[in-house]
Design a protein around this motif. Structure first.
Motif, PDB file in Angstrom:
ATOM      1  N   GLN A 137      23.895   4.895  -4.549  1.00 44.74           N
ATOM      2  CA  GLN A 137      22.718   5.359  -5.288  1.00 44.74           C
ATOM      3  C   GLN A 137      21.577   4.343  -5.187  1.00 44.74           C
ATOM      4  O   GLN A 137      20.416   4.720  -4.997  1.00 44.74           O
ATOM      5  N   LYS A 138      21.923   3.071  -5.317  1.00 43.91           N
ATOM      6  CA  LYS A 138      20.918   2.007  -5.226  1.00 43.91           C
ATOM      7  C   LYS A 138      20.293   1.979  -3.827  1.00 43.91           C
ATOM      8  O   LYS A 138      19.077   1.891  -3.686  1.00 43.91           O
ATOM      9  N   ARG A 139      21.137   2.085  -2.796  1.00 45.15           N
ATOM     10  CA  ARG A 139      20.647   2.083  -1.417  1.00 45.15           C
ATOM     11  C   ARG A 139      19.724   3.284  -1.170  1.00 45.15           C
ATOM     12  O   ARG A 139      18.642   3.135  -0.604  1.00 45.15           O
ATOM     13  N   LYS A 140      20.134   4.461  -1.643  1.00 43.47           N
ATOM     14  CA  LYS A 140      19.292   5.658  -1.470  1.00 43.47           C
ATOM     15  C   LYS A 140      17.952   5.498  -2.184  1.00 43.47           C
ATOM     16  O   LYS A 140      16.918   5.908  -1.670  1.00 43.47           O
ATOM     17  N   LYS A 141      17.982   4.904  -3.362  1.00 44.26           N
ATOM     18  CA  LYS A 141      16.745   4.679  -4.118  1.00 44.26           C
ATOM     19  C   LYS A 141      15.813   3.747  -3.344  1.00 44.26           C
ATOM     20  O   LYS A 141      14.620   3.998  -3.233  1.00 44.26           O
ATOM     21  N   HIS A 142      16.379   2.673  -2.786  1.00 40.96           N
ATOM     22  CA  HIS A 142      15.574   1.731  -2.003  1.00 40.96           C
ATOM     23  C   HIS A 142      15.042   2.387  -0.729  1.00 40.96           C
ATOM     24  O   HIS A 142      13.887   2.177  -0.359  1.00 40.96           O
ATOM     25  N   GLU A 143      15.879   3.175  -0.067  1.00 41.92           N
ATOM     26  CA  GLU A 143      15.435   3.873   1.141  1.00 41.92           C
ATOM     27  C   GLU A 143      14.289   4.819   0.813  1.00 41.92           C
ATOM     28  O   GLU A 143      13.306   4.892   1.550  1.00 41.92           O
ATOM     29  N   GLN A 144      14.418   5.542  -0.302  1.00 38.84           N
ATOM     30  CA  GLN A 144      13.371   6.479  -0.697  1.00 38.84           C
ATOM     31  C   GLN A 144      12.073   5.738  -1.008  1.00 38.84           C
ATOM     32  O   GLN A 144      10.992   6.201  -0.659  1.00 38.84           O
ATOM     33  N   PHE A 145      12.182   4.574  -1.635  1.00 35.04           N
ATOM     34  CA  PHE A 145      10.995   3.760  -1.914  1.00 35.04           C
ATOM     35  C   PHE A 145      10.295   3.391  -0.609  1.00 35.04           C
ATOM     36  O   PHE A 145       9.074   3.509  -0.485  1.00 35.04           O
ATOM     37  N   LEU A 146      11.078   2.944   0.368  1.00 36.36           N
ATOM     38  CA  LEU A 146      10.487   2.563   1.659  1.00 36.36           C
ATOM     39  C   LEU A 146       9.840   3.761   2.351  1.00 36.36           C
ATOM     40  O   LEU A 146       8.727   3.657   2.879  1.00 36.36           O
ATOM     41  N   ILE A 147      10.518   4.890   2.334  1.00 40.05           N
ATOM     42  CA  ILE A 147       9.969   6.095   2.954  1.00 40.05           C
ATOM     43  C   ILE A 147       8.670   6.502   2.262  1.00 40.05           C
ATOM     44  O   ILE A 147       7.682   6.832   2.916  1.00 40.05           O
ATOM     45  N   ASN A 148       8.686   6.460   0.936  1.00 40.91           N
ATOM     46  CA  ASN A 148       7.485   6.843   0.169  1.00 40.91           C
ATOM     47  C   ASN A 148       6.307   5.909   0.421  1.00 40.91           C
ATOM     48  O   ASN A 148       5.161   6.294   0.190  1.00 40.91           O
ATOM     49  N   ASN A 149       6.596   4.683   0.852  1.00 43.94           N
ATOM     50  CA  ASN A 149       5.534   3.701   1.046  1.00 43.94           C
ATOM     51  C   ASN A 149       5.285   3.353   2.509  1.00 43.94           C
ATOM     52  O   ASN A 149       4.597   2.368   2.798  1.00 43.94           O
ATOM     53  N   LEU A 150       5.806   4.152   3.409  1.00 45.54           N
ATOM     54  CA  LEU A 150       5.600   3.913   4.845  1.00 45.54           C
ATOM     55  C   LEU A 150       4.119   3.860   5.201  1.00 45.54           C
ATOM     56  O   LEU A 150       3.721   3.102   6.082  1.00 45.54           O
ATOM     57  N   ARG A 151       3.294   4.619   4.518  1.00 51.74           N
ATOM     58  CA  ARG A 151       1.864   4.663   4.805  1.00 51.74           C
ATOM     59  C   ARG A 151       1.210   3.293   4.619  1.00 51.74           C
ATOM     60  O   ARG A 151       0.140   3.031   5.155  1.00 51.74           O
ATOM     61  N   LEU A 152       1.859   2.410   3.853  1.00 53.90           N
ATOM     62  CA  LEU A 152       1.307   1.079   3.602  1.00 53.90           C
ATOM     63  C   LEU A 152       1.676   0.067   4.690  1.00 53.90           C
ATOM     64  O   LEU A 152       1.159  -1.050   4.701  1.00 53.90           O
ATOM     65  N   LEU A 153       2.541   0.459   5.598  1.00 49.80           N
ATOM     66  CA  LEU A 153       3.027  -0.458   6.625  1.00 49.80           C
ATOM     67  C   LEU A 153       1.914  -1.049   7.497  1.00 49.80           C
ATOM     68  O   LEU A 153       1.877  -2.269   7.677  1.00 49.80           O
ATOM     69  N   PRO A 154       0.999  -0.255   8.042  1.00 51.07           N
ATOM     70  CA  PRO A 154      -0.059  -0.854   8.877  1.00 51.07           C
ATOM     71  C   PRO A 154      -0.871  -1.912   8.121  1.00 51.07           C
ATOM     72  O   PRO A 154      -1.171  -2.977   8.669  1.00 51.07           O
ATOM     73  N   GLU A 155      -1.165  -1.628   6.857  1.00 53.42           N
ATOM     74  CA  GLU A 155      -1.913  -2.587   6.029  1.00 53.42           C
ATOM     75  C   GLU A 155      -1.101  -3.875   5.830  1.00 53.42           C
ATOM     76  O   GLU A 155      -1.643  -4.984   5.913  1.00 53.42           O
ATOM     77  N   ALA A 156       0.173  -3.715   5.556  1.00 56.80           N
ATOM     78  CA  ALA A 156       1.039  -4.879   5.340  1.00 56.80           C
ATOM     79  C   ALA A 156       1.145  -5.710   6.615  1.00 56.80           C
ATOM     80  O   ALA A 156       1.069  -6.945   6.573  1.00 56.80           O
ATOM     81  N   LEU A 157       1.319  -5.050   7.762  1.00 50.21           N
ATOM     82  CA  LEU A 157       1.404  -5.768   9.025  1.00 50.21           C
ATOM     83  C   LEU A 157       0.094  -6.505   9.334  1.00 50.21           C
ATOM     84  O   LEU A 157       0.106  -7.637   9.818  1.00 50.21           O
ATOM     85  N   PHE A 158      -1.031  -5.875   9.037  1.00 50.82           N
ATOM     86  CA  PHE A 158      -2.337  -6.515   9.231  1.00 50.82           C
ATOM     87  C   PHE A 158      -2.452  -7.763   8.364  1.00 50.82           C
ATOM     88  O   PHE A 158      -2.879  -8.829   8.828  1.00 50.82           O
ATOM     89  N   ALA A 159      -2.037  -7.649   7.084  1.00 54.34           N
ATOM     90  CA  ALA A 159      -2.116  -8.795   6.168  1.00 54.34           C
ATOM     91  C   ALA A 159      -1.208  -9.930   6.647  1.00 54.34           C
ATOM     92  O   ALA A 159      -1.592 -11.097   6.607  1.00 54.34           O
ATOM     93  N   ILE A 160      -0.029  -9.604   7.135  1.00 56.61           N
ATOM     94  CA  ILE A 160       0.890 -10.618   7.639  1.00 56.61           C
ATOM     95  C   ILE A 160       0.278 -11.308   8.859  1.00 56.61           C
ATOM     96  O   ILE A 160       0.262 -12.540   8.967  1.00 56.61           O
ATOM     97  N   ASP A 161      -0.231 -10.493   9.776  1.00 55.65           N
ATOM     98  CA  ASP A 161      -0.828 -11.028  10.997  1.00 55.65           C
ATOM     99  C   ASP A 161      -2.056 -11.908  10.675  1.00 55.65           C
ATOM    100  O   ASP A 161      -2.212 -12.986  11.263  1.00 55.65           O
TER     101      ASP A 161
END
Length: 166
Positions: A137-161
């Motif tokens: 259940q915990k793993r599914k919750k975390h996976e769902q969080f990541l899926i729901n926030n995939l749209r933020l990935l380009p921004e996060a990668l830009f900030a890291i870079d």
């Protein structure tokens, strides 16, 4: 408190249904939960085996459920548990004490049971199955969080870079 009557359990429900030789997939769990939400009678679901599991049986909890409100609010409409109350209304499932979709791999059977009813037959097995369920259940919750926030990935990668040198 008024005495609660017995629930009729059909002979078909009492027949073993060794249909689940492999871990049941999500479609089976969705089917069970949809049936319970619609009908409120877990013991009538087509794949439920309403027999007591052998003492010490191996169990895996696939998911949890609660009966729909009209059933939860009327003790006479609760569900009997094949582990401990063959034909007497026993469980309704609540947020704090949800009922279980239990898979018994050695029997290839699914039983819909009360929240901790199996523990009387195999306390250690119950605790292990509960721990595994909580991890999934915990793993599914975390996976769902990541899926729901995939749209933020380009921004996060830009900030890291942009801050790589820091």
């Amino acid at each position: 408190m008024a005495k609660v009557g017995r629930v009729y359990i059909s002979s078909d429900a009492r027949k073993p249904k060794p249909w689940f030789k492999e871990w049941p997939d999500d479609s089976v769990i969705e089917e069970i939960k949809a049936y319970i939400a619609r009908e409120g009678t877990p013991y009538r679901w087509r794949g439920h085996t309403h027999t007591k599991p052998p003492k010490g049986a191996e169990v895996r909890y696939l998911e949890e459920f609660c009966l729909p409100a009209p059933f939860r609010n009327n003790r006479a409409m609760w569900s009997p548990c094949p582990c401990c109350s063959d034909d007497v209304p026993k469980f309704k499932g609540t947020d704090k004490r949800p009922a279980k979709i239990a898979w018994f791999p050695n029997e290839a059977a699914i039983r819909l049971i009360g929240h901790d009813c199996f523990s009387a037959l195999n306390e250690q097995g119950h605790q292990e199955a509960l721990g595994e369920l909580r991890q999934r259940q915990k793993r599914k919750k975390h996976e769902q969080f990541l899926i729901n926030n995939l749209r933020l990935l380009p921004e996060a990668l830009f900030a890291i870079d942009a801050n790589m040198e820091i």
